[in-house]
Design a protein around this motif. Structure first.
Motif, PDB file in Angstrom:
ATOM      1  N   GLY A 281      20.589  50.150  -1.354  1.00 19.14           N
ATOM      2  CA  GLY A 281      20.427  49.755   0.127  1.00 19.14           C
ATOM      3  C   GLY A 281      19.693  48.301  -0.069  1.00 19.14           C
ATOM      4  O   GLY A 281      19.737  47.698   1.323  1.00 19.14           O
ATOM      5  N   ILE A 282      18.563  48.910  -1.346  1.00 18.08           N
ATOM      6  CA  ILE A 282      18.177  47.042  -1.314  1.00 18.08           C
ATOM      7  C   ILE A 282      19.297  45.940  -1.453  1.00 18.08           C
ATOM      8  O   ILE A 282      19.160  45.166  -0.527  1.00 18.08           O
ATOM      9  CB  ILE A 282      17.460  46.665  -2.174  1.00 18.08           C
ATOM     10  CG1 ILE A 282      16.135  47.586  -2.788  1.00 18.08           C
ATOM     11  CG2 ILE A 282      17.172  45.429  -2.685  1.00 18.08           C
ATOM     12  CD1 ILE A 282      14.742  48.012  -3.723  1.00 18.08           C
TER      13      ILE A 282
ATOM     14  N   VAL B 166      20.295  44.472   1.628  1.00 17.15           N
ATOM     15  CA  VAL B 166      19.371  43.977   2.355  1.00 17.15           C
ATOM     16  C   VAL B 166      19.491  42.343   1.158  1.00 17.15           C
ATOM     17  O   VAL B 166      19.125  41.233   2.476  1.00 17.15           O
ATOM     18  CB  VAL B 166      18.277  44.272   1.764  1.00 17.15           C
ATOM     19  CG1 VAL B 166      16.495  43.319   2.546  1.00 17.15           C
ATOM     20  CG2 VAL B 166      17.911  45.438   2.519  1.00 17.15           C
ATOM     21  N   ILE B 167      19.605  42.367  -0.158  1.00 17.39           N
ATOM     22  CA  ILE B 167      19.004  40.880  -0.315  1.00 17.39           C
ATOM     23  C   ILE B 167      21.050  40.399   0.153  1.00 17.39           C
ATOM     24  O   ILE B 167      20.478  39.037   0.068  1.00 17.39           O
ATOM     25  CB  ILE B 167      19.742  41.177  -1.706  1.00 17.39           C
ATOM     26  CG1 ILE B 167      18.644  41.713  -2.122  1.00 17.39           C
ATOM     27  CG2 ILE B 167      20.129  39.871  -3.308  1.00 17.39           C
ATOM     28  CD1 ILE B 167      18.260  42.154  -4.119  1.00 17.39           C
TER      29      ILE B 167
ATOM     30  N   GLY C  20      22.626  40.167   2.426  1.00 17.53           N
ATOM     31  CA  GLY C  20      21.694  40.015   4.367  1.00 17.53           C
ATOM     32  C   GLY C  20      23.022  40.559   4.848  1.00 17.53           C
ATOM     33  O   GLY C  20      23.262  40.226   6.211  1.00 17.53           O
ATOM     34  N   GLY C  21      23.282  42.166   4.544  1.00 13.77           N
ATOM     35  CA  GLY C  21      24.279  42.936   5.657  1.00 13.77           C
ATOM     36  C   GLY C  21      24.620  43.387   4.901  1.00 13.77           C
ATOM     37  O   GLY C  21      25.676  42.715   3.834  1.00 13.77           O
TER      38      GLY C  21
END
Length: 452
Positions: free
Chosen positions: A183-184, A187-188, A190-191
């Motif tokens: 999941g991270i 996020v890193i 950007g989508g």
């Protein structure tokens, strides 16, 4: 701790020397043949007795690599599997699995497992790619790589602390880590559909791109190979003579000669394959991918750590019998935490190589952390690393990674359409099951597996 078997006095060689390899009970133990043998004949007998006792070393995976190569060469269209262009592509693809399998080996030797290695590897790669962006952080490439290794090492240390200090099973901790870091990763990036790429026109970014895509000129490759063979020969001879002067056991000189010859032959084969023109009539493409010496450095470093340092001996001791290691004064939490940290840091390097293999691009659609972790664990175990701990070497991860890469690319060459993806899981799964059965059988044969 028991004494290192390599430090056993050699005794007097010659006509009065007792051939310890005649004792099947001694030879069947997990003792390197060179410890028991003082001649090439004794070494061969000791090796054969080890194989009969279930400790077959790298022979099964080498046999599997040969079988895979022969079968795919026969069944692929136009018998194209062993073409130099395809072999070089397999080298590049497999090196990613090799580095990740070496990382997983460190933890498996402790009878633990790291299921987060795929997600952590991708995070390491994305961090390095993000830090060299211009405009953006514009870090030097070496600083970006170092930051990725340190951050991922910290992630591994945190997971190791949960396992070592709180006694949470590593399966649970790293499975949670896999989900969390997957999941991270999004996020890193950007989508879910976002990407991060390298601009090869910028020298700082092009260096990372060239880690897999860059080529060493054939002439320079021959020079590197010659240097490696000469240095390896000198080091082994000096070590052998040093041990004999101190009255310790040492491998026969004939065995050292065979090892150096095999190194030279394998290295020459790789250089020759990579020196063949893989381009078109309009553009010549020859040379050795930079990733091959990079992986060899990783292999050499981890072989040195595991086989020649106190920390490496402690890893094997804990994996073989943690209670005995604890009673001998080994700090189990310290060793385990560092093992998980080093596993994740090594995995970060594999993630960086993966981005370079994908032509300098990362996206959640291209890099699948789930497939990476499945292939990584499979490569380590197929290569010969025991799931029960205490048995395995870095070279096993390299050979297992080569086998996995060879199977994965061989399936794509078959152009089976919708069957290609399932077979990329089915075939490694079948080979993995066979490898585990061999491991369990050998452990039971030596009394090493106990179910409670």
């Amino acid at each position: 701790m028991t004494a290192d078997p390599g430090e056993t006095p050699a005794g007097k060689a010659g006509a009065g020397t007792t051939d310890l390899t005649l004792d099947a009970t001694v030879a069947a133990a997990d003792v390197p043949p060179e410890i028991l043998a003082q001649s090439l004949g004794q070494y061969m007998r000791a090796s054969w007795l080890r194989i009969r006792s279930g400790n077959s070393g790298i022979l099964p995976v080498l046999l599997a690599i040969v079988i895979v190569a022969v079968v795919f060469e026969i069944i692929t269209p136009e018998h194209a599997y062993l073409r130099p262009s395809n072999l070089v592509y397999i080298f590049g693809l497999s090196t990613v699995y090799m580095v990740l399998a070496i990382a997983e080996t460190i933890v498996l030797l402790l009878a633990e497992v790291d299921l987060s290695v795929g997600a952590v590897a991708l995070i390491g790669g994305v961090i390095a790619f993000k830090l060299v962006q211009q405009p953006g952080p514009d870090w030097p490439w070496w600083a970006a790589l170092l930051a990725a290794l340190v951050i991922c090492g910290g992630i591994g240390a945190l997971q190791g602390a949960l396992v070592a200090l709180l006694r949470i099973p590593s399966f649970v901790v790293t499975l949670a880590g896999f989900l969390l870091f997957s999941g991270i990763l999004i996020v890193i990036l950007g989508g879910a559909d976002s990407t991060v790429s390298l601009d090869t026109s910028i020298p700082n970014q092009n260096i990372i791109y060239d880690m897999v895509q860059g080529l060493i000129p054939p002439g320079f490759g021959w020079a590197i190979l010659s240097t490696v063979v000469v240095v390896a020969g000198i080091v082994q001879l000096l070590r052998t003579f040093s041990r004999r002067r101190r009255g310790l056991t040492a491998p026969p000189l004939a065995l050292i000669g065979i090892r150096i010859a095999l190194l030279a032959i394998v290295g020459a084969a790789v250089v020759i394959i990579c020196s063949v023109n893989r381009g078109s009539s309009l553009k010549s493409v020859t040379g050795i991918p930079w990733v091959i010496p990079i992986v060899l450095v990783v292999l050499g470093a981890w072989t040195l750590v595991l086989q020649r340092t106190r920390y490496g001996r402690y890893i094997y001791a804990i994996g073989g019998n943690p209670e005995a290691a604890r009673r001998a004064g080994v700090s189990l939490p310290f060793i385990r935490i560092w093992a998980f940290a080093l596993c994740s840091a090594t995995a970060a390097l594999g993630g960086i190589l993966l981005g370079s293999f994908f032509l300098g691009q990362y996206s959640s659609n291209i890099a699948d952390p789930g497939q990476l972790v499945l292939y990584t664990v499979a490569a380590a175990v197929i290569g010969g690393v025991s799931l029960f701990g205490g048995r395995g070497k870095a070279i096993h991860g390299v050979l297992g990674g080569l086998l996995i890469g060879g199977i994965a690319y061989g399936v794509t060459l078959l152009t089976l359409g919708s069957l290609s993806t399932p077979l990329q899981y089915i075939l490694p799964g079948g080979v993995l099951l066979i490898a585990v059965l061999i491991d369990v059988s050998s452990r039971r044969g030596s009394g090493g597996v106990t179910r409670v």
